[in-house]
Design an enzyme around this catalytic site. Structure first.
Site, mmCIF file in Angstrom:
data_model
loop_
_atom_site.group_PDB
_atom_site.id
_atom_site.type_symbol
_atom_site.label_atom_id
_atom_site.label_comp_id
_atom_site.label_asym_id
_atom_site.label_seq_id
_atom_site.Cartn_x
_atom_site.Cartn_y
_atom_site.Cartn_z
ATOM 1 N N ASP A 44 5.281 8.975 -8.084
ATOM 2 C CA ASP A 44 6.069 10.065 -7.726
ATOM 3 C C ASP A 44 6.893 9.890 -8.028
ATOM 4 O O ASP A 44 8.018 10.835 -8.240
ATOM 5 C CB ASP A 44 5.662 9.663 -6.091
ATOM 6 C CG ASP A 44 4.589 10.585 -5.404
ATOM 7 O OD1 ASP A 44 3.292 10.629 -6.019
ATOM 8 O OD2 ASP A 44 4.497 9.680 -3.660
ATOM 9 N N HIS A 91 -31.698 18.620 -7.190
ATOM 10 C CA HIS A 91 -32.165 18.575 -5.739
ATOM 11 C C HIS A 91 -32.767 18.635 -4.530
ATOM 12 O O HIS A 91 -33.431 17.605 -4.198
ATOM 13 C CB HIS A 91 -32.783 20.318 -6.414
ATOM 14 C CG HIS A 91 -33.168 21.048 -5.073
ATOM 15 N ND1 HIS A 91 -32.690 22.373 -4.710
ATOM 16 C CD2 HIS A 91 -34.131 21.800 -4.096
ATOM 17 C CE1 HIS A 91 -33.519 22.764 -3.810
ATOM 18 N NE2 HIS A 91 -34.478 22.437 -3.919
ATOM 19 N N GLY A 109 5.629 25.527 4.777
ATOM 20 C CA GLY A 109 4.994 25.090 3.297
ATOM 21 C C GLY A 109 3.597 24.921 3.569
ATOM 22 O O GLY A 109 3.215 24.355 4.616
ATOM 23 N N VAL A 168 7.757 20.701 3.205
ATOM 24 C CA VAL A 168 8.400 21.532 2.214
ATOM 25 C C VAL A 168 9.123 21.130 0.538
ATOM 26 O O VAL A 168 9.783 21.000 -0.268
ATOM 27 C CB VAL A 168 10.355 21.782 2.372
ATOM 28 C CG1 VAL A 168 9.634 23.047 3.582
ATOM 29 C CG2 VAL A 168 11.063 20.949 3.036
ATOM 30 N N GLY A 211 0.936 -1.141 -0.197
ATOM 31 C CA GLY A 211 -0.221 -0.136 -0.306
ATOM 32 C C GLY A 211 0.817 1.220 0.001
ATOM 33 O O GLY A 211 0.247 1.700 -0.246
#
Length: 463
Positions: free
Chosen positions: A309, A442, A179, A268, A39
């Protein structure tokens, strides 16, 4: 155990384990190597446990507003250890779930540290020794970790990273967050709501700097109403660590001031986990800790891919997962579409929440578009008022010539759940006319999305 595979995935985070499962679904013989937790950071130390903690702070905030809803609540408090225990329990539950999914899909899981000694080869250092694996296709999904600046390094006591902030040894009384991206603002929001005197320092000219300037400004006002101190165009130059306190040297407007805190959270940015894999020797290009790829996540070395990443911005779990699916389908002989970064939503789960997709108003203007901008405030929506959440806004940016939705930006309650409507709209290349003709139920918060489209053409009904 088989040593030869069609695809080996290094890293079992939201990119890696999804790639492995999709590859197995397509008939590939897949192995995934993970050195720590199935994970990855997202599930164990990021997305999921932080949301559990933020939900706690949200409920705590609502408890203090009980009188507004005709309720009585006395002696309101919290048990920080119990808050953390719940968060860790949820992470553990989902970690086990990933293991089950991999087993169900017949993915071979190897726990250990991987290196790529040669093309098509993966060597794994495990508790039992070294295992040599081979595969025509290798997917690098090793993720990233917190960036540490010289002099501002975390020590786990006075100065924390996001990991320390998720398992705090104490409740901060006076907190400095360095940050104001998603990670920094989420922790600032959590601890501020629980009572910490919180200061956020941001080096850019505004907090949440990747968001639309109007949304950032709105969020800043809300944070300040909640008691946060926001210091923009400011930089923490030095941290003097003493017994139970940190003195921060903060430069702003050419002047340096000193302020004492008992806790500092450094948020940061991140750096990619490229070390120890043997990428340079293999010929894989690395630029500023991120692997360089083409739009299909292929590196310059045939048969080696990088997702999530490690492959660069946006650093988001859902981007990693989608890239994982794309690469698995590519390896299996399919013809998937490349991931379009501009169509990936960004979400920040502070209070109020912030969400966006596509270009900001400023970016659209910079790119030369003739634009139409629509806005709609939460105060004009019946459901928002009924929920007791009248503070917020939704903003749309359209190409005036084609009606294409260039960007959408939101701040307010539950906007992280609303943004996907615009994401789907962009994926389907809908125009303003398509959105205007769509019937929104709605009473819902989603009606504001409709009104924000109408407003871009001067047709808003309820404001």
């Amino acid at each position: 155990m088989s040593k030869s595979f069609d695809m080996i995935v290094i890293g079992a985070g939201p990119g890696g384990y999804v790639a492995a499962i999709r590859g197995a679904q397509l008939g590939l013989n897949v192995a995934v190597v993970e050195r720590e937790h199935l994970g990855g950071i997202c599930l164990n130390w990021g997305c999921i446990p932080t949301k559990a903690m933020l939900r706690t702070s949200e409920v705590f905030h609502l408890m203090h507003r009980a009188k507004e809803f005709g309720l009585k609540a006395e002696g309101i408090g919290f048990d920080l250890d119990a808050v953390v225990k719940r968060s860790r329990g949820i992470a553990k539950q989902l970690n086990s779930g990933v293991g089950h999914l991999l087993k169900k899909n017949k993915v071979t899981v190897v726990m250990g540290e991987a290196t790529i000694p040669a093309k098509g080869k993966v060597q794994v250092k495990t508790d039992k020794g070294v295992e040599d694996l081979s595969a025509k296709n290798i997917v690098i999904a090793t993720g990233a970790r917190a960036r540490e600046l010289p002099g501002l390094e975390a020590d786990g006591d006075l100065v924390w990273t996001y990991k320390h902030a998720l398992v705090p040894k104490r409740m901060p009384k006076k907190l400095l967050v360095i940050g104001s991206g998603a990670i920094g603002i989420e922790f600032a929001s959590f601890y501020n709501t629980l009572g910490a005197d919180t200061t956020v320092v941001e080096v850019m000219d505004r907090i949440l700097p990747v968001e639309d300037a109007e949304i950032s400004g709105f969020a800043k006002k809300q944070f300040e109403k909640q008691g946060m101190t926001i210091r923009e165009k400011a930089m923490v130059k030095q941290l003097d660590r003493g017994k139970g306190k940190v003195t921060a040297h903060i430069e702003q407007g050419g002047n340096v001031s000193k302020e004492e805190f008992d806790t500092v959270i450094s948020a940061v940015g991140i750096v990619g986990n490229t070390e120890g894999l043997g990428l340079e020797a293999l010929g894989v290009k690395v630029d500023r800790t991120h692997v360089v790829t083409d739009p299909m996540c292929r590196t310059e070395v045939e048969g080696v891919y990088a997702i999530g990443d490690i492959a660069g911005a946006p650093w988001l779990a859902h981007k990693a997962s989608h890239e994982g699916v794309m690469v698995a389908e590519l390896i299996a002989g399919g013809h998937p579409h490349a991931v379009e970064p501009d169509s990936i939503a960004g979400c920040t789960y502070c209070q109020p929440q912030v969400a966006s997709v596509g270009m900001t108003e400023a970016q659209a203007k910079e790119k030369g578009f003739d634009i139409k901008v629509g806005r709609f405030p939460f105060i004009g929506n019946g459901k928002a008022i009924a929920l007791g959440e009248p503070e917020g806004m939704i903003k749309t940016v359209f190409d005036a010539k084609t009606g294409a939705l260039l960007g959408a930006h939101m701040v307010g309650a539950e906007v992280t759940e609303l943004i996907q409507g615009y994401v789907v709209g962009r994926q389907l290349e809908t125009t303003e006319e398509d959105l205007m003709q769509t019937v929104f139920p709605h009473p819902t918060l989603s009606e504001m999305m409709h009104e924000a489209v109408l407003d871009a053409w001067g047709r808003a009904i309820h404001f």
